[in-house]
Design a protein around this motif. Structure first.
Motif, PDB file in Angstrom:
ATOM      1  N   LEU A 178     -32.257  -5.261 -31.386  1.00  0.00           N
ATOM      2  CA  LEU A 178     -32.353  -5.417 -32.831  1.00  0.00           C
ATOM      3  C   LEU A 178     -31.405  -6.465 -33.295  1.00  0.00           C
ATOM      4  O   LEU A 178     -31.367  -6.975 -34.332  1.00  0.00           O
ATOM      5  N   ARG A 231     -29.330  -0.803 -25.518  1.00  0.00           N
ATOM      6  CA  ARG A 231     -30.372  -1.868 -25.352  1.00  0.00           C
ATOM      7  C   ARG A 231     -31.164  -2.122 -26.803  1.00  0.00           C
ATOM      8  O   ARG A 231     -31.445  -3.201 -27.033  1.00  0.00           O
ATOM      9  N   LYS A 232     -31.672  -0.994 -27.259  1.00  0.00           N
ATOM     10  CA  LYS A 232     -32.350  -1.382 -28.348  1.00  0.00           C
ATOM     11  C   LYS A 232     -31.497  -1.964 -29.489  1.00  0.00           C
ATOM     12  O   LYS A 232     -32.004  -2.788 -30.220  1.00  0.00           O
ATOM     13  N   GLU A 233     -30.122  -1.428 -29.558  1.00  0.00           N
ATOM     14  CA  GLU A 233     -29.235  -2.007 -30.674  1.00  0.00           C
ATOM     15  C   GLU A 233     -28.990  -3.615 -30.171  1.00  0.00           C
ATOM     16  O   GLU A 233     -29.128  -4.250 -31.217  1.00  0.00           O
ATOM     17  N   TYR A 246     -31.043   3.325 -23.473  1.00  0.00           N
ATOM     18  CA  TYR A 246     -32.001   2.772 -24.322  1.00  0.00           C
ATOM     19  C   TYR A 246     -31.578   2.568 -25.696  1.00  0.00           C
ATOM     20  O   TYR A 246     -31.783   1.621 -26.305  1.00  0.00           O
ATOM     21  N   THR A 247     -30.955   3.564 -26.299  1.00  0.00           N
ATOM     22  CA  THR A 247     -30.275   3.155 -27.709  1.00  0.00           C
ATOM     23  C   THR A 247     -29.355   1.898 -27.783  1.00  0.00           C
ATOM     24  O   THR A 247     -29.398   1.085 -28.451  1.00  0.00           O
TER      25      THR A 247
END
Length: 168
Positions: free
Chosen positions: A125, A120-122, A117-118
């Protein structure tokens, strides 16, 4: 010389099982013991991997040392001798029960899901940080006349609802 935590528990009848039981009711305790293994982890690594505040982790680490579940040790990381936290024999016994119940495997999947998740979120963003990329994407979607989910046929809406419900 053995550490204080190890000296406290030369026999099973010296363990305060009530205090041990109460420890696992506290936020971050299960996660900490589930994560640790014979290789050990640096505190920063533990902090990165667990979704528990640093303050709670400090408290659980100190309590786990007091209870004889973990001890500080040394391990080579990046060609440097580093302090790591590792399980004692008692900690291994407790973690073995966690593993038997499938908890450690579930926890590992949770940690990996958080990492994914981290990442993919990065990535998202970084993408959303460029207004031109957002504009290109939305224009492409409009040009291709991609339907809004509310415009899909009812049978397709049901498929998407089922997928959403199955994910959790």
């Amino acid at each position: 010389m053995k550490s204080t935590a190890l000296q406290r528990f030369n026999r099973a009848d010296e363990i305060d099982y009530t205090e041990l039981s109460e420890f696992f009711d506290r936020k971050g305790a299960v996660e900490l013991i589930s994560l640790l293994d014979a290789e050990g982890y640096r505190f920063d690594e533990i902090d990165d991997l667990l979704d528990v505040s640093r303050g709670y982790l400090n408290d659980r680490r100190d309590e786990a040392v007091h209870l004889g579940l973990i001890v500080p040790d040394q391990a080579y990381r990046d060609d440097t001798l580093r302090r790591v936290w590792t399980l004692t024999a008692l900690g291994h016994y407790i973690r073995q029960r966690m593993r038997h119940l499938g908890l450690t495997e579930s926890h590992e999947r949770l940690v990996n899901a958080r990492r994914e998740y981290t990442d993919r979120k990065e990535e998202f963003l970084q993408w959303v940080d460029d207004p031109d990329e957002i504009q290109k994407y939305t224009e492409m979607m409009w040009e291709e006349q991609r339907p809004h989910p509310s415009e899909l046929p009812e049978e397709m809406k049901q498929v998407f609802r089922q997928i959403d419900e199955d994910r959790f």
